[in-house]
Design a protein around this motif. Sequence first.
Motif, PDB file in Angstrom:
ATOM      1  N   GLY A 190      49.693  44.863  47.057  1.00  0.00           N
ATOM      2  CA  GLY A 190      50.103  43.705  47.846  1.00  0.00           C
ATOM      3  C   GLY A 190      48.968  43.090  48.642  1.00  0.00           C
ATOM      4  N   ARG A 191      47.756  43.629  48.469  1.00  0.00           N
ATOM      5  CA  ARG A 191      46.589  43.118  49.197  1.00  0.00           C
ATOM      6  C   ARG A 191      45.487  42.743  48.198  1.00  0.00           C
ATOM      7  NH1 ARG A 191      44.113  46.945  52.040  1.00  0.00           N
ATOM      8  NH2 ARG A 191      45.116  48.665  50.930  1.00  0.00           N
ATOM      9  N   GLU A 193      42.072  42.719  48.971  1.00  0.00           N
ATOM     10  CA  GLU A 193      40.804  43.402  49.199  1.00  0.00           C
ATOM     11  C   GLU A 193      40.569  44.589  48.255  1.00  0.00           C
ATOM     12  OE1 GLU A 193      38.276  42.344  50.828  1.00  0.00           O
ATOM     13  OE2 GLU A 193      39.456  40.597  51.412  1.00  0.00           O
ATOM     14  N   PRO A 194      41.576  45.445  48.008  1.00  0.00           N
ATOM     15  CA  PRO A 194      41.320  46.552  47.068  1.00  0.00           C
ATOM     16  C   PRO A 194      40.917  46.063  45.676  1.00  0.00           C
ATOM     17  CG  PRO A 194      43.320  46.973  48.320  1.00  0.00           C
ATOM     18  CD  PRO A 194      42.920  45.560  48.613  1.00  0.00           C
ATOM     19  N   LEU A 195      41.480  44.930  45.246  1.00  0.00           N
ATOM     20  CA  LEU A 195      41.110  44.367  43.947  1.00  0.00           C
ATOM     21  C   LEU A 195      39.711  43.764  43.988  1.00  0.00           C
ATOM     22  CD1 LEU A 195      44.412  42.678  42.770  1.00  0.00           C
ATOM     23  CD2 LEU A 195      43.085  44.335  41.458  1.00  0.00           C
ATOM     24  N   VAL A 196      39.410  43.055  45.045  1.00  0.00           N
ATOM     25  CA  VAL A 196      38.096  42.427  45.165  1.00  0.00           C
ATOM     26  C   VAL A 196      36.998  43.470  45.044  1.00  0.00           C
ATOM     27  CG1 VAL A 196      36.524  41.231  46.747  1.00  0.00           C
ATOM     28  CG2 VAL A 196      38.881  40.443  46.497  1.00  0.00           C
ATOM     29  N   ARG A 197      37.231  44.651  45.623  1.00  0.00           N
ATOM     30  CA  ARG A 197      36.212  45.704  45.578  1.00  0.00           C
ATOM     31  C   ARG A 197      35.967  46.217  44.163  1.00  0.00           C
ATOM     32  NH1 ARG A 197      38.623  47.198  50.615  1.00  0.00           N
ATOM     33  NH2 ARG A 197      40.018  48.695  49.610  1.00  0.00           N
ATOM     34  N   LEU A 198      36.944  46.092  43.284  1.00  0.00           N
ATOM     35  CA  LEU A 198      36.791  46.566  41.911  1.00  0.00           C
ATOM     36  C   LEU A 198      36.124  45.535  41.008  1.00  0.00           C
ATOM     37  CD1 LEU A 198      40.277  48.252  41.284  1.00  0.00           C
ATOM     38  CD2 LEU A 198      38.121  49.370  41.884  1.00  0.00           C
ATOM     39  N   LEU A 199      36.110  44.273  41.436  1.00  0.00           N
ATOM     40  CA  LEU A 199      35.643  43.177  40.591  1.00  0.00           C
ATOM     41  C   LEU A 199      34.207  42.788  40.918  1.00  0.00           C
ATOM     42  CD1 LEU A 199      38.810  40.911  41.012  1.00  0.00           C
ATOM     43  CD2 LEU A 199      38.315  42.411  39.075  1.00  0.00           C
ATOM     44  N   THR A 200      33.516  42.238  39.925  1.00  0.00           N
ATOM     45  CA  THR A 200      32.223  41.630  40.206  1.00  0.00           C
ATOM     46  C   THR A 200      32.455  40.272  40.869  1.00  0.00           C
ATOM     47  OG1 THR A 200      32.134  40.529  38.050  1.00  0.00           O
ATOM     48  CG2 THR A 200      31.184  42.745  38.194  1.00  0.00           C
ATOM     49  N   PHE A 220      40.808  31.928  35.759  1.00  0.00           N
ATOM     50  CA  PHE A 220      40.545  32.119  37.175  1.00  0.00           C
ATOM     51  C   PHE A 220      39.121  32.654  37.286  1.00  0.00           C
ATOM     52  CE2 PHE A 220      45.151  32.237  37.048  1.00  0.00           C
ATOM     53  CZ  PHE A 220      45.512  31.543  38.189  1.00  0.00           C
ATOM     54  N   GLU A 221      38.341  32.139  38.206  1.00  0.00           N
ATOM     55  CA  GLU A 221      36.944  32.523  38.323  1.00  0.00           C
ATOM     56  C   GLU A 221      36.614  32.945  39.744  1.00  0.00           C
ATOM     57  OE1 GLU A 221      34.656  29.229  36.960  1.00  0.00           O
ATOM     58  OE2 GLU A 221      35.330  29.404  34.884  1.00  0.00           O
ATOM     59  N   ALA A 227      41.575  38.149  42.172  1.00  0.00           N
ATOM     60  CA  ALA A 227      42.372  39.145  42.899  1.00  0.00           C
ATOM     61  C   ALA A 227      43.683  38.540  43.392  1.00  0.00           C
ATOM     62  CB  ALA A 227      41.572  39.710  44.064  1.00  0.00           C
ATOM     63  N   THR A 228      43.623  37.310  43.884  1.00  0.00           N
ATOM     64  CA  THR A 228      44.835  36.643  44.363  1.00  0.00           C
ATOM     65  C   THR A 228      45.825  36.433  43.223  1.00  0.00           C
ATOM     66  OG1 THR A 228      43.578  35.516  46.102  1.00  0.00           O
ATOM     67  CG2 THR A 228      45.720  34.588  45.503  1.00  0.00           C
TER      68      THR A 228
END
Length: 313
Positions: A190-191, A193-200, A220-221, A227-228
């Motif tokens: 539901g957040r 930030e955890p996804l952003v940390r996994l992505l380049t 989506f770029e 992540a959103t």
Amino acid sequence: MALTMSDVDRFEAARPRLEAIAYRLLGSASEAEDAVQETFLRWQAADVARIEVPEAWLTKALTNLCLTMLTSARARRETYVGRWLPEPLLAGDPMLGPADTAEQRDSVSYAVLVLLERLSPGERAVYVLREAFGYPHREIAEILDISQAASQQILHRARKHVADGRARTEIDEAAARRIVEEFLAAAVSGRTEPLVRLLTEDAVSVGDGGGKVPARAKAFEGARAVATFLRGLFKPSPAKRAHVGGVPEIYAATANGGPAIVAVVDGRVVGITCLDVTTEGIVAIRSQVNPDKLVRATGRWAAEDHGDALHTL
């Protein structure tokens, strides 16, 4: 001329290799099957007794069929609804072909299949025959009716087009599962930030619905935008269930040698999301939800035991 049982057996012995070549050339399992079947019809019509090297004859016939199909496919894809992505294959599918070397494994990775779309039909043929199947330039030249020097030049050009400068990691099934589990945990948190940390930072997300299932045509770029989008994608909703005809169960799997998320409804694969993992993080998320490109995966899924689902939508 009627084929003998020996002639039929010789073709059937070659079929797995022919299917693996055709899949890499076309990016479609169903089209690969069609190409191999047409090759059999040509084998059936040929004077087989006069063919000195059947394996070479079959490879040449198949490759040239695929080149013709690629040329027409380019025209069809101009009118394709949304983004065209290759058909993913689940682990163990014989159409994935040889995986003894890093080059062979890389040549059938989902990321490389996408990059192969940049190539002309001729470049793609040389690249696949050389990188995935180790054909010497002498044989490639004979198959494509070009010179050895031309084959070498085409391969050099194709490699430059396919290379994207990123260092990808070799991933076994256990590592793939860990990556998917971590990704899913972040996606359903539901957040963002955890996804952003996994992505380049320049991560992209794109889907192929073929006009039959909703999928955004434009990618989506950027890590935050991706992540959103993913946070909403993995949020359960009645609308999602209505689109696929039930409650999707989410599993960790391996597709084309890389980590993948498989969505299944009543035993039917309704989506495969391939994660392109580099040493820097997840650089691309590509989702195949076109039902026409999931038929083979559904058959493969039914033949395996996958344990419990990790999540439901």
